[in-house]
Design an enzyme around this catalytic site. Structure first.
Site, PDB file in Angstrom:
ATOM      1  CB  SER A 129       6.286  -9.046   5.485  1.00  0.00           C
ATOM      2  OG  SER A 129       5.231  -9.014   6.424  1.00  0.00           O
ATOM      3  CG  HIS A 180       2.122 -10.564   3.234  1.00  0.00           C
ATOM      4  ND1 HIS A 180       2.498 -11.897   3.253  1.00  0.00           N
ATOM      5  CD2 HIS A 180       2.857  -9.950   4.195  1.00  0.00           C
ATOM      6  CE1 HIS A 180       3.438 -12.068   4.164  1.00  0.00           C
ATOM      7  NE2 HIS A 180       3.660 -10.910   4.759  1.00  0.00           N
TER       8      HIS A 180
END
Length: 206
Positions: A129, A180
């Site tokens: 991610s 992230h």
């Protein structure tokens, strides 16, 4: 704008290989044990701050991006990577895409690790991610560079995608939001640097 290959396939070669590598690692690990079990994943390359900083196992900063905690985790990341990575690879080319991918891996892993150390909230982590957010960062730079549009992706829709991705990250338990944010920032910076280098080397159409 970076050189683009017209009528190129949606599935670009390097990104496809990286996606397949992630999928292969997942199914190999799933055949060996439980990919939702933190100790098992730690034993097979997931990231844990103490192992990196005290144990010198720096390889975990990279291997952790290829291990996923369960099938939904894998599917979510790979769907996004297929969609976003193909845009970036077509824009920058194969070699530069590998550089940008690895930059996203390293940037997101380092940010995640140091945030855990700073907060004291240690956890075994992994997944692509951070790289996905790295691709978002690269595309964000390209959209700013091209005054709000990149190929068929309008600025407002892209901005909404970033906001929703960040929101769902913060609203979902167990999500590594530091990775992230680190991936997003690294992708933007690396995308700009590679763009300027390619431009200086004459690797751009304009």
């Amino acid at each position: 704008m970076l050189a683009m290959q017209e009528k190129s396939p949606y599935l670009t070669p390097v990104n496809t290989v990286l996606v397949l590598a992630n999928v292969a690692v997942y199914f190999i690990l799933e055949a060996m044990g439980d990919t939702t079990d933190a100790p098992f994943m730690y034993a097979h390359g997931a990231m844990y701050p103490a192992a990196v900083l005290a144990g010198g196992q720096y390889y975990r900063l990279f291997t952790s991006a290829f291990v996923h905690f369960g099938l939904p985790h894998l599917i979510n990341n790979m769907v996004l990577l297929i969609c976003l990575g193909s845009y970036v690879e077509k824009a920058y080319g194969r070699i530069c895409y590998v550089i940008l991918y690895l930059a996203g891996v390293l940037g997101s892993s380092l940010t995640s690790m140091f945030f855990m150390v700073f907060s004291g909230d240690m956890a075994v982590s992994g997944g692509a991610s951070g790289v996905v957010f790295g691709m978002i960062g690269v595309l964000l730079f390209l959209m700013i560079r091209n005054k709000g549009r990149f190929e068929d992706l309008p600025w407002k829709r892209f901005l909404l995608m970033i906001v929703l991705a960040l929101y769902f990250g913060f609203a979902t338990a167990g999500v590594d939001n530091a990775a992230h944010i680190g991936g997003l920032a690294t992708g933007f910076a690396a995308g700009a640097m590679v763009y300027l280098i390619k431009k200086a080397a004459g690797g751009l159409r304009r």
